[in-house]
Write an enzyme that holds these catalytic residues in place. Sequence first.
Site, PDB file in Angstrom:
ATOM      1  N   SER A   1      43.891  40.035  38.332  1.00  0.00           N
ATOM      2  CA  SER A   1      42.493  39.654  38.096  1.00  0.00           C
ATOM      3  C   SER A   1      42.017  39.965  36.682  1.00  0.00           C
ATOM      4  CB  SER A   1      41.567  40.350  39.094  1.00  0.00           C
ATOM      5  OG  SER A   1      41.657  41.754  38.956  1.00  0.00           O
TER       6      SER A   1
ATOM      7  N   ASP B   1      31.812  44.721  37.779  1.00  0.00           N
ATOM      8  CA  ASP B   1      31.811  45.061  39.196  1.00  0.00           C
ATOM      9  C   ASP B   1      32.589  46.364  39.364  1.00  0.00           C
ATOM     10  OD1 ASP B   1      34.554  44.466  39.355  1.00  0.00           O
ATOM     11  OD2 ASP B   1      34.269  42.542  40.355  1.00  0.00           O
TER      12      ASP B   1
ATOM     13  N   HIS C   1      36.112  45.776  37.651  1.00  0.00           N
ATOM     14  CA  HIS C   1      36.394  44.947  36.473  1.00  0.00           C
ATOM     15  C   HIS C   1      35.375  45.153  35.358  1.00  0.00           C
ATOM     16  CE1 HIS C   1      38.126  42.761  39.987  1.00  0.00           C
ATOM     17  NE2 HIS C   1      39.168  42.725  39.191  1.00  0.00           N
TER      18      HIS C   1
END
Length: 348
Positions: free
Chosen positions: A33, A323, A326
Amino acid sequence: MEVSHAGLWLHLLLLLAATAAAKVPAIVVFGDSSVDAGNNNQIPTIARSNFLPYGRDFSGGKATGRFSNGRIATDFISEAFGLRAAVPAYLDPAYNISDFAVGVTFASAGTGYDNATSDVLGVIPAWRELEYYKEYQKRLRGYLGDGKAIYTISNSLYIISMGTNDFLENYFALNSQRRTQYSIDAYQQYLIGLARNFVVNLHGLGARKVSIGGLPPMGCMPLERAQNLENGNGCMETYNIVAMTFNQKLYNLTRELNKEIPGLKLVFSNPYFVLLQLIQKPSSYGFQESQRACCATGMFEMGYACQRSLFTCTDANKYVFWDAFHPSEHTNKMIADHVIKTALYKFL
Ligand SMILES: *[C@@H]1O[C@H](CO)[C@@H](O)[C@H](O)[C@H]1NC(C)=O
Ligand SMILES: *[C@@H]1O[C@H](CO)[C@@H](O)[C@H](O)[C@H]1NC(C)=O
Ligand SMILES: *[C@@H]1O[C@H](CO)[C@@H](O)[C@H](O)[C@H]1NC(C)=O
């Protein structure tokens, strides 16, 4: 005098820009990610972010599937190399080979070096990212012709960024099978072996300029802090130590492979200390908050849990983390600048 100096300077700049553009014709990305730009939108998994508030600071306010309020580090790297401002996802139907010829990411949020890691959330395993890359090479030959395609393949910058999920989603997860099979040192060695094979296979397919990314201080991610109750929500030092020792092993791997494989130029891109700096001294770098994330309560949420929360902050770029897992776009830019200055400059 002034004029001719300025003229000469401009000429030099243009020359540098031209050689930079010629030196790296494309950026090709593999990983998780940290570098996915929407591949997971095309597979059945909950590891997604193609809805607001993700992407609200991206061009057009579009939630592409990047796990950020805006761009990710590889987008900034692509731009710094004179290429496009964003690197598209290979599976995104909005793009085709004419876009991918200058930049593409095969990354999948939630994946890792270990097959058992991608199994957890049913995402694209590292080996399949390489299979997609082989398909890409065929399409590139069809589009550019053999000569130009071979030039692109051997001069592109290849970026590998994964490993965090192997530890946090897999090894340290509840009821992890890997933890019964391996000590932490043995598991790190196992992953290093997989990373080695990945680079060797990539080299076998024609890659020459390769960057392998280190792990961030993963014990300081808001999600890990939120679970560290006995230490007043401080960083989980055990996870940070795992990240640092793994990074040392990755660095050693790059030294070994550069010796073993003639023609390979492998660099180690380390985000660990620059990110730790931002976390420890946020105000020195223009941030207001480094312990909680912007989205929702800032402690636990990512992906779907970030949707429609009333608590989400208004200015994400005052936060080190977007978040619970991240970085924000602002942080991504600073990480990109740092790894360009310390590792990728060799390819500029
Ligand atoms: C790629 O897409 C663009 C516009 O979306 C189109 O003009 C172009 O012909 C396509 N190229 C290929 C090689 O399919
Ligand atoms: C991972 O899975 C692929 C596909 O089944 C397999 O080819 C590969 O050997 C596996 N890797 C390891 C290290 O087991
Ligand atoms: C890295 O290599 C050096 C020298 O070859 C060695 O002393 C060190 O123990 C290695 N570090 C790790 C973490 O494997």
